[in-house]
Design an enzyme around this catalytic site. Structure first.
Site, short mmCIF file in Angstrom:
data_model
loop_
_atom_site.label_atom_id
_atom_site.label_comp_id
_atom_site.label_asym_id
_atom_site.label_seq_id
_atom_site.Cartn_x
_atom_site.Cartn_y
_atom_site.Cartn_z
N HIS A 102 0.89 -1.17 0.00
CA HIS A 102 0.00 0.00 0.00
C HIS A 102 0.92 1.22 0.00
CE1 HIS A 102 -2.29 -3.00 2.38
NE2 HIS A 102 -3.39 -2.42 1.96
N ASP B 268 -0.64 -12.49 2.38
CA ASP B 268 -1.30 -11.44 3.17
C ASP B 268 -1.44 -12.02 4.58
OD1 ASP B 268 -2.63 -9.30 4.11
OD2 ASP B 268 -4.27 -9.34 2.67
N ASP C 4 2.48 1.90 3.32
CA ASP C 4 3.45 0.95 3.88
C ASP C 4 4.86 1.43 3.60
OD1 ASP C 4 1.17 -0.63 4.16
OD2 ASP C 4 1.62 -1.84 2.39
C1 XLS Z 1 -7.73 -6.71 4.42
C2 XLS Z 1 -7.14 -6.97 3.14
C3 XLS Z 1 -5.97 -6.10 2.77
C4 XLS Z 1 -5.76 -6.14 1.27
C5 XLS Z 1 -4.90 -5.04 0.77
O1 XLS Z 1 -8.47 -7.51 4.96
O2 XLS Z 1 -6.78 -8.33 3.08
O3 XLS Z 1 -4.84 -6.48 3.46
O4 XLS Z 1 -5.23 -7.34 0.87
O5 XLS Z 1 -5.46 -3.80 0.99
NI NI Z 2 -5.81 -9.17 1.44
NI NI Z 3 -7.73 -9.60 4.62
#
Ligand code: XLS
Ligand code: NI
Ligand code: NI
Length: 439
Positions: free
Chosen positions: A100, A338, A103
């Site tokens: 992001h 993630d 980040d």
């Molecule tokens: C939140 C999301 C986020 C996205 C990116 O729940 O998983 O991390 O992957 O904005």
């Molecule tokens: Ni995500």
């Molecule tokens: Ni998520």
């Protein structure tokens, strides 16, 4: 590049018998699996947010993570994180990252200051990409953390917030373009509602569609060719997220004439929050031609929120890679972790151990899925289960030659129907045996 994690060497493949926590047991990047290198099937990516900026803070307690750059702040911290991120990825052999805007650089007091911070950091990242060959899988914007987004971004009741979010996404697409990002992600953030008593759902949905049209028009204008991805999630942070799940998003994209520009980024933990399995969401995307990329994590079945754990469930990883193989691969998408280390797993080497666990789980899942497909274990069973549609009345149905009258006339003479067993337990046992034995 041996500054922040200097007590950790490059992680190598040691094979399934190894007991070394800092070695791969199944992930053997160059190993060929059905004509392609393992690493090209998996296209692993590091999530910049959980890995570099995650602090371990939760609603009940403060930061726990011990990180070698903890004493730095502001741009010095952002700078150190770039170096640390590329050191970590290089040592793990991870070839992609996702980020992001916030980040990689601090937000600052104004939009201009934020953009200046980004202008300082992006060239540093570009430099590191050149040095290491690591690429950007996708970029995105954070239009949910700042209090101005408390009622949403593109679905805020306040038009200035809509404009602010647009300015952020514009900039985030610009930098993703400059970093040669292969995709750009829209996760719904706070696009949803907490109560219908104060919400114009129709206007909010129309505005979200307007926003996405503007985004794709802008990408076209600047020549950004990356794939746009929507990441469905049913709830959290809002009670009801508009991008609930794959089928809901597909309905939205079709209604607003956006279907040709977006695919899905499927996250395992979002699927389970929606009451689906991970495979269900992958499959729904695949059969609709919109399986774009994957946020590889897992939830805790006893907890109702997005815990973003590192994926270690071999069954889910197997069925995920089964869908990826049936999709003919996932590129230009990939498998982004993630995922975050648990709050109590707070040492720097926990980061490496967790990535290794996730990468090994998916590598083994790939091997099992490949074998299942090669042996046509499920394919042949399923084909046989639906054989009544390959001739006679069934063929008439699929060929569009049947109607209610012809079906009535047929079944009135043939009303003694006989059914076969679905053999669920047998198939589960077979899949288990493939999991035990694939090497
Ligand atoms: C939140 C999301 C986020 C996205 C990116 O729940 O998983 O991390 O992957 O904005
Ligand atoms: Ni995500
Ligand atoms: Ni998520």
């Amino acid at each position: 590049m041996n500054k922040y994690f200097s007590n950790i060497d490059k992680i190598t493949f040691e094979g399934a018998k190894s007991m070394n926590p800092l070695a791969f047991k199944y992930y053997d990047a160059e190993r060929m699996v059905s004509g392609k290198k393992m690493k090209d099937h998996l296209r692993f990516a590091m999530s910049y947010w959980h890995t570099m900026t995650g602090s371990g803070a939760d609603p009940f307690g403060m930061a726990t993570m011990e990180r070698p750059y903890n004493d730095l702040t502001g741009m010095k911290l952002a700078n150190a994180r770039v170096d640390a991120a590329f050191e970590l990825m290089s040592k793990l052999g991870i070839e992609y990252f996702c980020f992001h805007d916030f980040d990689i650089a601090p937000e600052g007091e104004s939009l201009q200051e934020k953009n200046n911070n980004l202008e300082y950091i992006v060239p540093l990242i570009k430099e590191k990409m050149k040095e290491t060959g690591i690429k950007c899988l996708w970029g995105t914007t954070n239009a949910f953390s700042n209090p101005r987004f408390m009622h949403g971004a593109a679905t805020s009741p306040n038009a200035d917030v809509f404009a602010y979010a647009a300015a952020q996404v514009k900039k985030a697409i610009d930098i993703t373009h400059r970093l040669c990002g292969e995709n750009y992600v829209f996760w719904g953030g706070r696009e949803g509602y907490d109560t219908l008593l104060n919400t114009d759902v129709e206007l909010e949905n129309d505005n979200l569609a307007r926003f996405l049209h503007m985004a794709k028009d802008y990408a076209n204008k600047i020549g950004f060719k990356g794939q746009f991805l929507i990441e469905p999630k049913p709830k959290e942070p809002t009670k009801h997220q508009y991008d609930f799940d794959t089928m809901t998003v597909l309905g939205f994209l079709r209604k607003y004439d956006l279907i040709n520009y977006f695919k899905m980024n499927i996250e395992a933990n979002h699927a389970t929050l929606a009451g689906h399995t991970f495979q269900h969401e992958l499959l729904m995307s695949r059969i609709n031609g919109v399986l774009g990329s994957i946020d590889a994590n897992q939830g805790d079945m006893l907890l109702g929120w997005d815990t973003d754990q590192f994926p270690t469930n071999i069954y889910d990883a197997t069925m995920c890679m089964y869908e990826v193989l049936k999709n003919g691969g996932i590129a230009p998408g990939g498998l982004n972790f993630d995922s975050k280390v648990r709050r109590g797993s707070n040492k720097p080497d926990d980061l490496f151990i967790s990535y290794i666990a996730g990468m090994d789980t998916f590598a083994k899942g790939l091997l099992v899925a490949d074998k299942l497909l090669t042996d046509r274990v499920l394919e042949d069973f399923i084909k046989n289960r639906y054989k009544s549609y390959s001739n006679g009345i069934g063929k008439d149905i699929v060929d569009g030659k049947a109607d209610f009258e012809s079906l009535y006339n047929y079944i009135i003479l043939n009303d003694q129907v006989s059914l076969d067993s679905g053999r669920q337990e047998m198939l589960e046992d077979i899949v288990n045996r493939y999991i035990y034995s694939a090497e």
